[in-house]
Design a protein around this motif. Structure first.
Motif, PDB file in Angstrom:
ATOM      1  N   GLN A   1      -9.249  16.312 -15.982  1.00  0.00           N
ATOM      2  CA  GLN A   1     -10.232  15.236 -16.170  1.00  0.00           C
ATOM      3  C   GLN A   1      -9.564  13.967 -16.664  1.00  0.00           C
ATOM      4  O   GLN A   1      -9.855  12.874 -16.197  1.00  0.00           O
ATOM      5  N   ARG A   2      -8.644  14.112 -17.588  1.00  0.00           N
ATOM      6  CA  ARG A   2      -7.897  12.941 -18.071  1.00  0.00           C
ATOM      7  C   ARG A   2      -7.099  12.321 -16.926  1.00  0.00           C
ATOM      8  O   ARG A   2      -7.003  11.102 -16.809  1.00  0.00           O
ATOM      9  N   PHE A   3      -6.525  13.170 -16.082  1.00  0.00           N
ATOM     10  CA  PHE A   3      -5.785  12.681 -14.926  1.00  0.00           C
ATOM     11  C   PHE A   3      -6.697  11.879 -14.000  1.00  0.00           C
ATOM     12  O   PHE A   3      -6.340  10.794 -13.548  1.00  0.00           O
TER      13      PHE A   3
ATOM     14  N   LEU B   1      -8.636   4.376 -13.409  1.00  0.00           N
ATOM     15  CA  LEU B   1      -8.183   3.179 -14.116  1.00  0.00           C
ATOM     16  C   LEU B   1      -7.063   2.486 -13.354  1.00  0.00           C
ATOM     17  O   LEU B   1      -7.078   1.266 -13.160  1.00  0.00           O
ATOM     18  N   ILE B   2      -6.101   3.258 -12.878  1.00  0.00           N
ATOM     19  CA  ILE B   2      -4.984   2.683 -12.130  1.00  0.00           C
ATOM     20  C   ILE B   2      -5.470   2.057 -10.829  1.00  0.00           C
ATOM     21  O   ILE B   2      -5.053   0.959 -10.466  1.00  0.00           O
ATOM     22  N   ALA B   3      -6.364   2.748 -10.129  1.00  0.00           N
ATOM     23  CA  ALA B   3      -6.893   2.209  -8.875  1.00  0.00           C
ATOM     24  C   ALA B   3      -7.609   0.875  -9.119  1.00  0.00           C
ATOM     25  O   ALA B   3      -7.455  -0.066  -8.338  1.00  0.00           O
ATOM     26  N   LYS B   4      -8.365   0.798 -10.200  1.00  0.00           N
ATOM     27  CA  LYS B   4      -9.061  -0.456 -10.521  1.00  0.00           C
ATOM     28  C   LYS B   4      -8.067  -1.568 -10.821  1.00  0.00           C
ATOM     29  O   LYS B   4      -8.282  -2.714 -10.435  1.00  0.00           O
TER      30      LYS B   4
ATOM     31  N   MET C   1      -7.510  -5.257  -8.782  1.00  0.00           N
ATOM     32  CA  MET C   1      -7.562  -6.555  -9.442  1.00  0.00           C
ATOM     33  C   MET C   1      -6.422  -7.468  -9.014  1.00  0.00           C
ATOM     34  O   MET C   1      -6.503  -8.662  -9.134  1.00  0.00           O
ATOM     35  N   GLN C   2      -5.332  -6.872  -8.551  1.00  0.00           N
ATOM     36  CA  GLN C   2      -4.155  -7.676  -8.205  1.00  0.00           C
ATOM     37  C   GLN C   2      -4.348  -8.432  -6.932  1.00  0.00           C
ATOM     38  O   GLN C   2      -4.985  -8.178  -6.044  1.00  0.00           O
TER      39      GLN C   2
ATOM     40  N   LYS D   1       0.829  -1.205   0.000  1.00  0.00           N
ATOM     41  CA  LYS D   1       0.000   0.000   0.000  1.00  0.00           C
ATOM     42  C   LYS D   1       0.864   1.255   0.000  1.00  0.00           C
ATOM     43  O   LYS D   1       0.551   2.231  -0.688  1.00  0.00           O
ATOM     44  N   GLU D   2       1.949   1.245   0.737  1.00  0.00           N
ATOM     45  CA  GLU D   2       2.842   2.405   0.771  1.00  0.00           C
ATOM     46  C   GLU D   2       3.508   2.606  -0.598  1.00  0.00           C
ATOM     47  O   GLU D   2       3.679   3.743  -1.042  1.00  0.00           O
ATOM     48  N   GLN D   3       3.864   1.524  -1.257  1.00  0.00           N
ATOM     49  CA  GLN D   3       4.447   1.623  -2.590  1.00  0.00           C
ATOM     50  C   GLN D   3       3.429   2.187  -3.577  1.00  0.00           C
ATOM     51  O   GLN D   3       3.767   3.011  -4.432  1.00  0.00           O
ATOM     52  N   GLN D   4       2.178   1.760  -3.451  1.00  0.00           N
ATOM     53  CA  GLN D   4       1.126   2.276  -4.312  1.00  0.00           C
ATOM     54  C   GLN D   4       0.915   3.771  -4.079  1.00  0.00           C
ATOM     55  O   GLN D   4       0.754   4.535  -5.030  1.00  0.00           O
ATOM     56  N   LYS D   5       0.932   4.181  -2.815  1.00  0.00           N
ATOM     57  CA  LYS D   5       0.782   5.608  -2.503  1.00  0.00           C
ATOM     58  C   LYS D   5       1.928   6.412  -3.109  1.00  0.00           C
ATOM     59  O   LYS D   5       1.708   7.488  -3.669  1.00  0.00           O
ATOM     60  N   ALA D   6       3.134   5.897  -2.988  1.00  0.00           N
ATOM     61  CA  ALA D   6       4.300   6.597  -3.533  1.00  0.00           C
ATOM     62  C   ALA D   6       4.190   6.719  -5.054  1.00  0.00           C
ATOM     63  O   ALA D   6       4.498   7.776  -5.620  1.00  0.00           O
ATOM     64  N   MET D   7       3.738   5.668  -5.712  1.00  0.00           N
ATOM     65  CA  MET D   7       3.556   5.704  -7.160  1.00  0.00           C
ATOM     66  C   MET D   7       2.499   6.732  -7.548  1.00  0.00           C
ATOM     67  O   MET D   7       2.671   7.483  -8.514  1.00  0.00           O
TER      68      MET D   7
END
Length: 72
Positions: A56-58, A64-67, A71-72, A12-18
């Protein structure tokens, strides 16, 4: 590391950093793309529209990234 709780925390910390890195890059990209002159007290209508579309694109990309992470 054999501790599953610690592994989840690290992931989760790695995801936050990304995500933070992505926000910084996209903020910079939107600014560079949309702000074409020295910033004043207000954005021009073209700059405002460009920033809105870029943001909006961001947001769409963030969803999309969160989804993908879910899934992982």
């Amino acid at each position: 590391m054999d501790n599953p709780e610690m592994q989840r925390f690290i992931q989760k910390e790695q995801q936050k950093a990304m995500m933070n890195e992505m926000v910084g890059k996209l903020t910079s990209a939107c600014w560079d793309k949309c702000i074409t002159s020295a910033p004043g007290s207000k954005f021009s209508s073209g700059e405002s529209t460009c920033l809105t579309n870029c943001a909006q694109r961001f947001l769409d990309l963030s969803v999309l990234i969160a989804k993908r992470f879910e899934m992982q």
